[in-house]
Design a protein around this motif. Structure first.
Motif, short mmCIF file in Angstrom:
data_model
loop_
_atom_site.label_atom_id
_atom_site.label_comp_id
_atom_site.label_asym_id
_atom_site.label_seq_id
_atom_site.Cartn_x
_atom_site.Cartn_y
_atom_site.Cartn_z
N ASN A 266 0.83 -1.26 -0.07
CA ASN A 266 0.05 0.10 0.05
C ASN A 266 0.79 1.18 -0.15
N LYS B 218 3.01 4.43 0.29
CA LYS B 218 2.83 5.65 0.88
C LYS B 218 4.45 6.19 0.98
N PRO C 210 6.69 7.10 4.09
CA PRO C 210 7.32 6.09 4.97
C PRO C 210 8.38 5.21 4.05
N ASN D 231 3.21 -3.94 5.99
CA ASN D 231 1.83 -3.66 5.70
C ASN D 231 1.35 -2.26 5.96
N TYR D 232 1.09 -1.60 5.14
CA TYR D 232 0.32 -0.30 5.55
C TYR D 232 -0.93 -0.19 5.04
N SER E 82 -5.01 -0.10 5.73
CA SER E 82 -5.91 0.38 6.86
C SER E 82 -6.31 -0.78 7.83
N ILE F 269 1.35 -2.13 10.36
CA ILE F 269 1.14 -0.56 10.94
C ILE F 269 -0.08 -0.26 11.51
#
Length: 150
Positions: free
Chosen positions: A21, A23, A26, A89-90, A92, A115
């Protein structure tokens, strides 16, 4: 997750990660840390962006611009980067269980850092049970990452 007994070394100068995912901040901060620590190569091997048709994300490693490959699935990323044995793992909290379980079921992944905050307790317990039964390690949920000091 509370660990019992010896777990060995989780990370090394050669550790490669699949980042789930996209981002930008990060990922860039991981690469900045890598560079400052003197790593010869970036720790982020690739990015999984669900539903993506692939491509690349441009980021910096020191003052050099590099392109990190992007894949639409964890399976494709793991196949193309078999040495990447850490999964960051980002996702939700709504999808963290599914994406984490998929990573844990991937043969080449041995450590998963989750996360997301707010992952339901029952889901977290199922992830921990699966990880223990399959000799995998979970950091999180609700973590900012992991550092191992030698």
């Amino acid at each position: 997750m509370a660990l019992q007994g010896e777990i060995g070394q989780l990370f090394s100068r050669e550790t490669q990660a699949i980042f789930y995912n996209w981002k930008e901040k990060p990922v860039q901060r991981m690469l900045d840390f890598d560079f400052l620590c003197g790593r010869p190569t970036p720790s982020v091997a690739c990015i999984v962006q669900p539903g993506s048709n692939g491509g690349f994300q441009k980021v910096f490693f020191g003052d050099e611009e590099i392109a990190i490959p992007v894949y639409g699935s964890t399976a494709e990323a793991a196949k193309k980067h078999p040495r990447a044995d850490v999964f960051v793992n980002y996702a939700s909290f709504r999808s963290a269980y599914e994406s984490t379980m998929e990573a844990l079921q991937t043969a080449t992944v041995r450590v998963v850092a989750v996360i997301a905050e707010g992952v339901p307790e029952k889901d977290t317990k199922r992830l921990i049970a699966y990880a223990r039964a399959n000799n995998k390690i979970i950091i999180g949920p609700a973590t900012v990452g992991g550092v191992q000091v030698s």
